[in-house]
Write a protein that holds these residues in place. Structure first.
Motif, PDB file in Angstrom:
ATOM      1  N   LYS A  29       0.863  -1.184   0.000  1.00  0.00           N
ATOM      2  CA  LYS A  29       0.000   0.000   0.000  1.00  0.00           C
ATOM      3  C   LYS A  29       0.897   1.230   0.000  1.00  0.00           C
ATOM      4  O   LYS A  29       1.700   1.429   0.908  1.00  0.00           O
ATOM      5  CB  LYS A  29      -0.884  -0.007   1.244  1.00  0.00           C
ATOM      6  N   LYS A  31       0.717   5.492  -0.960  1.00  0.00           N
ATOM      7  CA  LYS A  31      -0.107   6.641  -1.322  1.00  0.00           C
ATOM      8  C   LYS A  31       0.510   7.339  -2.518  1.00  0.00           C
ATOM      9  O   LYS A  31       1.630   7.844  -2.463  1.00  0.00           O
ATOM     10  CB  LYS A  31      -0.205   7.597  -0.126  1.00  0.00           C
ATOM     11  N   ASP A  33      -0.439  10.192  -5.579  1.00  0.00           N
ATOM     12  CA  ASP A  33      -1.398  11.220  -5.973  1.00  0.00           C
ATOM     13  C   ASP A  33      -1.397  11.521  -7.465  1.00  0.00           C
ATOM     14  O   ASP A  33      -2.412  11.908  -8.020  1.00  0.00           O
ATOM     15  CB  ASP A  33      -1.115  12.515  -5.209  1.00  0.00           C
ATOM     16  N   CYS A  37       4.324  10.396  -9.065  1.00  0.00           N
ATOM     17  CA  CYS A  37       4.485   9.480  -7.932  1.00  0.00           C
ATOM     18  C   CYS A  37       4.475   8.031  -8.414  1.00  0.00           C
ATOM     19  O   CYS A  37       5.295   7.219  -7.994  1.00  0.00           O
ATOM     20  CB  CYS A  37       3.358   9.680  -6.921  1.00  0.00           C
ATOM     21  N   GLU A  38       3.541   7.740  -9.291  1.00  0.00           N
ATOM     22  CA  GLU A  38       3.430   6.382  -9.825  1.00  0.00           C
ATOM     23  C   GLU A  38       4.699   6.004 -10.588  1.00  0.00           C
ATOM     24  O   GLU A  38       5.224   4.895 -10.420  1.00  0.00           O
ATOM     25  CB  GLU A  38       2.217   6.302 -10.751  1.00  0.00           C
ATOM     26  N   ARG A  58      -3.481   3.129  -8.804  1.00  0.00           N
ATOM     27  CA  ARG A  58      -3.418   4.383  -8.056  1.00  0.00           C
ATOM     28  C   ARG A  58      -4.702   4.648  -7.285  1.00  0.00           C
ATOM     29  O   ARG A  58      -4.685   5.230  -6.210  1.00  0.00           O
ATOM     30  CB  ARG A  58      -3.141   5.541  -9.010  1.00  0.00           C
ATOM     31  N   GLN A  60      -6.629   2.516  -5.726  1.00  0.00           N
ATOM     32  CA  GLN A  60      -6.611   1.766  -4.469  1.00  0.00           C
ATOM     33  C   GLN A  60      -5.327   1.986  -3.672  1.00  0.00           C
ATOM     34  O   GLN A  60      -5.186   1.446  -2.584  1.00  0.00           O
ATOM     35  CB  GLN A  60      -6.759   0.271  -4.741  1.00  0.00           C
ATOM     36  N   SER A  61      -4.390   2.747  -4.222  1.00  0.00           N
ATOM     37  CA  SER A  61      -3.073   2.957  -3.608  1.00  0.00           C
ATOM     38  C   SER A  61      -2.362   1.628  -3.395  1.00  0.00           C
ATOM     39  O   SER A  61      -1.819   1.360  -2.331  1.00  0.00           O
ATOM     40  CB  SER A  61      -3.195   3.709  -2.280  1.00  0.00           C
ATOM     41  N   LYS A  62      -2.367   0.809  -4.431  1.00  0.00           N
ATOM     42  CA  LYS A  62      -1.834  -0.545  -4.316  1.00  0.00           C
ATOM     43  C   LYS A  62      -0.816  -0.816  -5.422  1.00  0.00           C
ATOM     44  O   LYS A  62      -1.040  -0.483  -6.581  1.00  0.00           O
ATOM     45  CB  LYS A  62      -2.982  -1.549  -4.429  1.00  0.00           C
ATOM     46  N   LYS A  83       8.067   7.789  -0.143  1.00  0.00           N
ATOM     47  CA  LYS A  83       6.644   7.511   0.061  1.00  0.00           C
ATOM     48  C   LYS A  83       6.457   6.664   1.311  1.00  0.00           C
ATOM     49  O   LYS A  83       7.288   5.827   1.646  1.00  0.00           O
ATOM     50  CB  LYS A  83       6.064   6.745  -1.135  1.00  0.00           C
ATOM     51  N   ARG A  84       5.331   6.879   1.984  1.00  0.00           N
ATOM     52  CA  ARG A  84       4.990   6.043   3.124  1.00  0.00           C
ATOM     53  C   ARG A  84       4.386   4.753   2.573  1.00  0.00           C
ATOM     54  O   ARG A  84       3.407   4.801   1.816  1.00  0.00           O
ATOM     55  CB  ARG A  84       4.005   6.758   4.035  1.00  0.00           C
ATOM     56  N   ARG A 108     -11.005   3.757   5.318  1.00  0.00           N
ATOM     57  CA  ARG A 108     -10.060   4.080   4.251  1.00  0.00           C
ATOM     58  C   ARG A 108      -9.788   2.891   3.335  1.00  0.00           C
ATOM     59  O   ARG A 108      -9.083   3.019   2.345  1.00  0.00           O
ATOM     60  CB  ARG A 108      -8.754   4.558   4.858  1.00  0.00           C
TER      61      ARG A 108
END
Length: 146
Positions: A29, A31, A33, A37-38, A58, A60-62, A83-84, A108
């Motif tokens: 997971k 995050k 945006d 980032c991707e 993106r 599902q932030s997965k 990234k976290r 979430r």
């Protein structure tokens, strides 16, 4: 069991003391945006030795990585991008025995998923309990089953 097997053993190069990694699917997971980032996460992962495929969702932030990799190494590489990140903490809703257990519901979480907590997973003897209750005297519908 003849010559072909002998030749394959003869030509095989084996190294002693090294662990062979098995094919794994690592879900993380992260995050993300925007496209930048991707792209940053994808580029960090694709340079890991043994990666066969990378899927980024993106919405599902997965991030799903398949290949001969170590999960902790993939997680560490994603965290190095700034990234976290954490391992995917959710499981599908229909797999969970008690989806409304304490701490299983997460607002979430993506649609159709709940958190993977021990309280939500059924005990190993849960099916036996259902069958024994089906034919017990405590069940008012037991005579209709028989």
């Amino acid at each position: 069991m003849g010559g072909l097997e002998y030749l394959s053993k003869l030509c095989a190069f084996t190294t002693t003391g090294s662990k062979t990694k098995s094919m794994q699917t690592v879900e993380i997971k992260v995050k993300m945006d925007c496209d930048g980032c991707e792209r940053k996460v994808r580029n960090a992962i694709k340079h890991i030795k043994g990666v066969k495929s990378i899927e980024v969702n993106r919405k599902q932030s997965k991030v799903t990585v398949r290949g001969f990799v170590e999960p902790n190494k993939v997680l560490r590489r994603v965290k190095e991008t700034g990234k976290r990140a954490e391992f995917w903490p959710y499981i599908p809703y229909n797999v969970v025995y008690y989806p409304y257990a304490t701490q299983a519901y997460d607002k979430r979480a993506p649609a159709g998923y709940v958190k993977n907590v021990p309280q939500a997973i059924a005990p190993p003897n849960a099916t036996e309990e259902k069958l024994s209750f089906m034919f017990s005297e405590d069940n008012p519908n037991a005579c209709s089953i028989m």
